[in-house]
Design a protein around this motif. Sequence first.
Motif, mmCIF file in Angstrom:
data_model
loop_
_atom_site.group_PDB
_atom_site.id
_atom_site.type_symbol
_atom_site.label_atom_id
_atom_site.label_comp_id
_atom_site.label_asym_id
_atom_site.label_seq_id
_atom_site.Cartn_x
_atom_site.Cartn_y
_atom_site.Cartn_z
ATOM 1 N N ASP A 163 0.925 -1.363 0.152
ATOM 2 C CA ASP A 163 -0.129 0.058 0.132
ATOM 3 C C ASP A 163 0.526 0.956 -0.125
ATOM 4 O O ASP A 163 0.614 1.940 -0.548
ATOM 5 C CB ASP A 163 -0.723 0.023 0.884
ATOM 6 N N ALA A 222 2.523 1.837 -3.441
ATOM 7 C CA ALA A 222 1.561 2.071 -4.628
ATOM 8 C C ALA A 222 1.341 3.698 -4.263
ATOM 9 O O ALA A 222 0.780 4.231 -4.912
ATOM 10 C CB ALA A 222 0.390 1.618 -4.090
ATOM 11 N N LEU A 231 -0.854 5.700 -6.820
ATOM 12 C CA LEU A 231 -1.907 5.071 -7.240
ATOM 13 C C LEU A 231 -3.091 4.961 -6.019
ATOM 14 O O LEU A 231 -2.548 5.366 -5.048
ATOM 15 C CB LEU A 231 -1.221 3.530 -7.189
ATOM 16 N N GLY A 275 -3.791 0.093 -2.619
ATOM 17 C CA GLY A 275 -3.341 0.170 -3.059
ATOM 18 C C GLY A 275 -2.146 -1.063 -3.655
ATOM 19 O O GLY A 275 -1.692 -0.954 -4.551
ATOM 20 N N LEU A 281 -1.649 -2.066 -7.693
ATOM 21 C CA LEU A 281 0.240 -2.302 -8.324
ATOM 22 C C LEU A 281 0.523 -3.164 -8.706
ATOM 23 O O LEU A 281 1.337 -3.319 -9.578
ATOM 24 C CB LEU A 281 0.584 -1.661 -6.495
ATOM 25 N N ALA A 325 6.234 -1.020 -10.072
ATOM 26 C CA ALA A 325 6.420 -2.397 -9.524
ATOM 27 C C ALA A 325 6.253 -3.125 -9.708
ATOM 28 O O ALA A 325 5.915 -4.325 -8.535
ATOM 29 C CB ALA A 325 4.694 -1.755 -9.568
ATOM 30 N N GLN A 374 7.319 -5.658 -6.898
ATOM 31 C CA GLN A 374 5.722 -7.671 -6.507
ATOM 32 C C GLN A 374 6.969 -8.459 -6.321
ATOM 33 O O GLN A 374 6.936 -9.158 -5.975
ATOM 34 C CB GLN A 374 4.893 -6.954 -7.010
#
Length: 272
Positions: A127, A130, A135, A139, A143, A196, A200
């Motif tokens: 979050d 993001a 974003l 988030g 993301l 992003a 991730q």
Amino acid sequence: GGVPELASRDHVRRLVPLVRTALAEAGSTAADIDGIAYTAGPGLIGALLTGAALARSLAYAWSVPAVDVHHLEGHLLAPLLEPDPPAFPHVALLVSGGHTMLVEVRGIGDYQVLGETRDDAAGEAFDKTASLLGLAYPGGPALSRLAQSGDPKRFAFPRPMIASDGLDFSFSGLKTAALQCVRRHAPDDRLRADVAASFQAAVVDVLAAKCLRALEETGMTRLVVAGGVGANAALRERLQREAAGAGAAVFFPPPRLCTDNGAMIAFAAALR
């Protein structure tokens, strides 16, 4: 992003109409209710108190039991709502905005924490990163969608504690690395997507490695993934592939039961 006092006041306004609507849509009356479950924590204390007060008041008025449920137990048991539920015992990865932990689940009410985050939870890191990328909240899902168009190998973000002994996690350093990366580069759509994707990939690498280590150390062959981050498509695909390679089965609740919901709380109470 919640303001505790505003959240509590919103609960006061909405809870009774919500109960009435739920009963009407289910075609039920108070006479059909065998018990009332409520979340006893963790969470915002004012919101929890509002829910507990209504739940116990209704239980008293309707002469049925009131059952307090730990929020995390609800997440742990949510996969049992699936048509093919995992048998006990199993290892559970509970990964959400507030918690990241590995738990040995031996039965209803019989849990042993194997490892947990020492700082930020994975969902919180999602979050906040993001938000850094501009974003909208929540988030994590935003993301993940952005990451689909990015290059996960562009930035070599750290994989905190991936090689350390034990099953604990840490995500604060990864979040800081993403912040420093954005500050060093001119932000554009390409950069945001690559950050992003790289972020991730780092989170998924750590979660997958720790899950496989937990299965190996416990000797179990069933892995359950619960909590909001359990809806992440990249995490699901990675764990399914690697668990199969290790001779283990992985179980996920449907995405609508990964995030916070009333069904898992009611189900946990019903099992008790």
